[in-house]
Design a protein around this motif. Structure first.
Motif, PDB file in Angstrom:
ATOM      1  N   ARG A  63      -5.326  27.936  28.778  1.00 35.38           N
ATOM      2  CA  ARG A  63      -5.130  28.998  27.789  1.00 35.38           C
ATOM      3  C   ARG A  63      -4.836  28.441  26.409  1.00 35.38           C
ATOM      4  N   ILE A  64      -4.367  27.190  26.349  1.00 34.17           N
ATOM      5  CA  ILE A  64      -4.075  26.605  25.038  1.00 34.17           C
ATOM      6  C   ILE A  64      -4.978  25.413  24.717  1.00 34.17           C
ATOM      7  N   ILE A  65      -5.954  25.134  25.581  1.00 36.47           N
ATOM      8  CA  ILE A  65      -6.976  24.133  25.280  1.00 36.47           C
ATOM      9  C   ILE A  65      -8.142  24.841  24.596  1.00 36.47           C
ATOM     10  N   ASP A  66      -8.525  24.377  23.439  1.00 35.06           N
ATOM     11  CA  ASP A  66      -9.653  24.970  22.732  1.00 35.06           C
ATOM     12  C   ASP A  66     -10.947  24.591  23.451  1.00 35.06           C
ATOM     13  N   PRO A  67     -11.801  25.565  23.793  1.00 30.72           N
ATOM     14  CA  PRO A  67     -13.029  25.245  24.544  1.00 30.72           C
ATOM     15  C   PRO A  67     -14.003  24.359  23.782  1.00 30.72           C
ATOM     16  N   VAL A  68     -13.892  24.311  22.471  1.00 32.12           N
ATOM     17  CA  VAL A  68     -14.789  23.473  21.660  1.00 32.12           C
ATOM     18  C   VAL A  68     -14.091  22.178  21.251  1.00 32.12           C
ATOM     19  N   LYS A  69     -12.894  22.300  20.708  1.00 31.22           N
ATOM     20  CA  LYS A  69     -12.184  21.122  20.186  1.00 31.22           C
ATOM     21  C   LYS A  69     -11.342  20.417  21.232  1.00 31.22           C
ATOM     22  N   GLY A  70     -11.212  20.993  22.393  1.00 36.83           N
ATOM     23  CA  GLY A  70     -10.422  20.359  23.438  1.00 36.83           C
ATOM     24  C   GLY A  70      -8.956  20.273  23.056  1.00 36.83           C
TER      25      GLY A  70
END
Length: 306
Positions: free
Chosen positions: A184-191
């Motif tokens: 939920r706090i990992i950005d799907p693009v920037k990781g």
């Protein structure tokens, strides 16, 4: 335990130029006595024969080993593991290095410990962490117990773990509750690029220490190989306990305010950043822990006697 997922473990492995030891590690995973698992591998831009080896094992074990190809090439190991975390669908998740060797009962022991922990702790983020032996390139044992080597004590407390995390992700088994919270706090693009913290395993440790429960297993279930190409090094010479190291450092900082402020500045910011992200989700309330880090920033904190 939710019924929407089968009782299966996703083993997540990120590789990078790992041709020298990869086959040994893959064979040790295949030889696990616990067999209800699948292995997801993402390569982070290898230029040697690593990808050839992965594809060969995928051909040999098409129902067990899967190559996650996304065309992103080299994004760094912590972001590579973050991508694998986002792709995982299992009820339980384990990380794997590319150059270790697992004891055949590693997954079974950790799975059994997780079942016990779930009955005790209930429906919350949970992480089980085993001990490991430290070995040279040929897997000759240098230290039979990593926990003993650093004098790690399970009762050191949450703050010590957060201030100087030395847990190895390859020793983890964690549940889907923890995975979902992290995702939920990992950005799907920037990781994990928005987070200062160094390493996917440190990130996971902090999230679980704040929101759930970490349980330690005093069995060395991994032969952790040390060699010149390791992504994360290990100092055999470091014999002092983790707690003693911290106290010694604090004593030095007593007379050196500038060093004191710099030494823990990044670690404090790393943890506060993750805590803020968790608080925004309104999933966890951690004002006491957040205050602990604020106290550290106050120089008066270091004038206590250790």
């Amino acid at each position: 335990m939710p019924n929407s997922f089968p009782i299966i473990i996703d083993i997540l492995m990120s590789t990078y130029n790992g041709e020298k030891y990869l086959k040994e590690q893959l064979d040790s995973i295949i030889g696990q006595t616990y067999t209800n698992w699948k292995l997801l591998i993402r390569d982070d831009g290898s230029t040697d024969s690593t990808k050839v080896i992965i594809k060969e094992y995928c051909r040999l074990y098409p129902d067990k080993i899967f190559f996650q190809e996304d065309g992103l090439k080299n994004i760094g190991y912590k972001n590579s593991f973050a991508k694998l975390m986002l792709a995982s669908t299992a009820e339980y998740i384990s990380f794997s290095d590319q150059d270790d060797y697992w004891h055949s009962d590693k997954m079974q022991v950790l799975f059994d410990e997780m079942q016990i922990l779930e009955k005790k702790e209930g429906d919350k983020p949970l992480l089980v962490c085993c001990d490991l032996s430290v070995c040279d390139e040929a897997l000759n044992e240098l230290e039979p117990s990593y926990f003993h080597h650093i004098h790690f004590k399970q009762n050191q407390g949450q703050q010590v773990i957060l201030l100087a995390s030395q847990l190895h992700g390859c020793a983890f088994l964690f549940n889907r509750h923890l995975l979902q919270l992290c995702n939920r706090i990992i950005d799907p693009v920037k990781g994990l690029n928005d987070f200062l913290i160094n390493g996917h395993d440190n990130f996971l440790s902090v999230v679980c220490a704040v929101s759930g429960k970490i349980h330690f297993v005093n069995q060395s279930l991994i032969k952790h190989r040390i060699h010149n190409d390791n992504s994360q090094g290990f100092s055999i010479a470091r014999k002092k306990s983790l707690l003693v190291q911290i106290k010694t450092l604090l004593k030095y900082m007593f007379n050196n305010k500038a060093y004191r402020q710099e030494a823990y500045s990044n670690k404090i910011k790393e943890n506060q950043q993750i805590i803020k992200a968790l608080m925004k989700l309104e999933v966890v309330k951690v004002p006491k822990l957040y205050t602990f880090f604020e106290d550290i920033e106050n120089s008066a904190y270091f004038y206590r006697k250790y």
